[in-house]
Design a protein around this motif. Structure first.
Motif: not given
Length: 187
Positions: A130-131, A137-139, A179-182
Motif C-alpha cells: 500500500a505504501d 495513505p493514512e489508514i 502516511p508511510h507508517g511514520k
C-alpha cells in the motif's frame, strides 16, 4: 468482468502468499467466518453462507472499483487457506467520522493461524504494498477493545490509538497509521 480480469497483486512473505481469491477458497472462508473462536471479538455467533458469499464477492468488487482490497492469505508450506487481509473502503459510519476516502485495514485469520505471527507478517506485507501502490495513505482500523491480539498486530504495523466509539452497538477501538507508517502524532 471475469475473475481473471480483476487485477489483484500476488505478494509473498517468508511463510505466506497474499493473492486474489479462487472458487475453492469459498468453503474454507465460510468455515472461518462460522468458527466461534475466530468470531470471539466480532459480536457475532457466525455469518450465514449468504453473508460470507457477499464478503467473498466484495473482494473482487473492491479491487475492480477501487484498485485495492482484501487478499486471500495462503500458507506457503501447506497451500491452506489462512484468512483474508488487506486495505479497503468501507464507508463506515463512525462518530466521529473518519475522513472520506481514508482506507481501512482489516485482517481475519483461520483458527489454525492464530498466535503465530501470521497477522503481523501478512499486514506488514500489505502495508509495504500500500505504501508503494497507493502512495502511503493514512489508514485506520477498528476492533473490539478487548482483542489484544489484533491490537498488538496493529501496533507492530505502526498504528496508534485514535479514539473509542460505538459501532453496531458495541465499544469500538479506532486506530490509525500515519502516511508511510511514520509515527502518528496524537493531538
Amino acid at each position: 468482468m471475469p475473475i481473471s480480469e480483476v487485477k489483484i497483486p500476488h505478494i509473498e512473505t517468508p511463510r505466506l502468499i497474499l493473492r486474489g481469491p479462487r472458487p475453492e477458497d469459498f468453503a474454507p472462508m465460510l468455515a472461518m467466518w462460522q468458527d466461534p473462536e475466530v468470531l470471539t471479538y466480532f459480536h457475532s455467533t457466525g455469518f450465514s453462507r449468504e453473508d460470507v458469499w457477499g464478503r467473498y464477492l466484495r473482494i473482487f468488487g473492491m479491487w475492480a472499483v477501487m484498485g485495492f482490497g482484501f487478499f486471500v492469505v495462503e500458507d506457503k508450506a501447506s497451500g491452506a487457506f489462512a484468512g483474508v487481509a488487506g486495505v479497503f473502503d468501507t464507508k463506515r459510519e463512525l462518530d466521529p467520522p473518519v475522513p472520506e476516502g481514508m482506507p481501512e485495514a482489516g485482517w481475519v485469520l483461520a483458527r489454525a493461524f492464530h498466535g503465530k505471527g501470521y497477522g503481523t507478517e501478512c499486514m506488514q506485507a500489505v502495508f509495504a504494498w500500500a505504501d508503494e501502490a497507493l502512495n502511503g495513505p493514512e489508514i485506520f482500523c477498528i476492533m473490539n477493545p478487548e482483542n489484544q491480539g489484533s491490537i498488538r498486530v496493529a501496533e507492530k504495523c505502526g498504528f496508534a490509538p485514535w479514539y473509542i466509539c460505538e459501532h453496531g452497538g458495541h465499544p469500538t477501538k479506532v486506530m490509525r497509521r500515519a502516511p508511510h507508517g511514520k509515527p502518528v502524532t496524537v493531538a
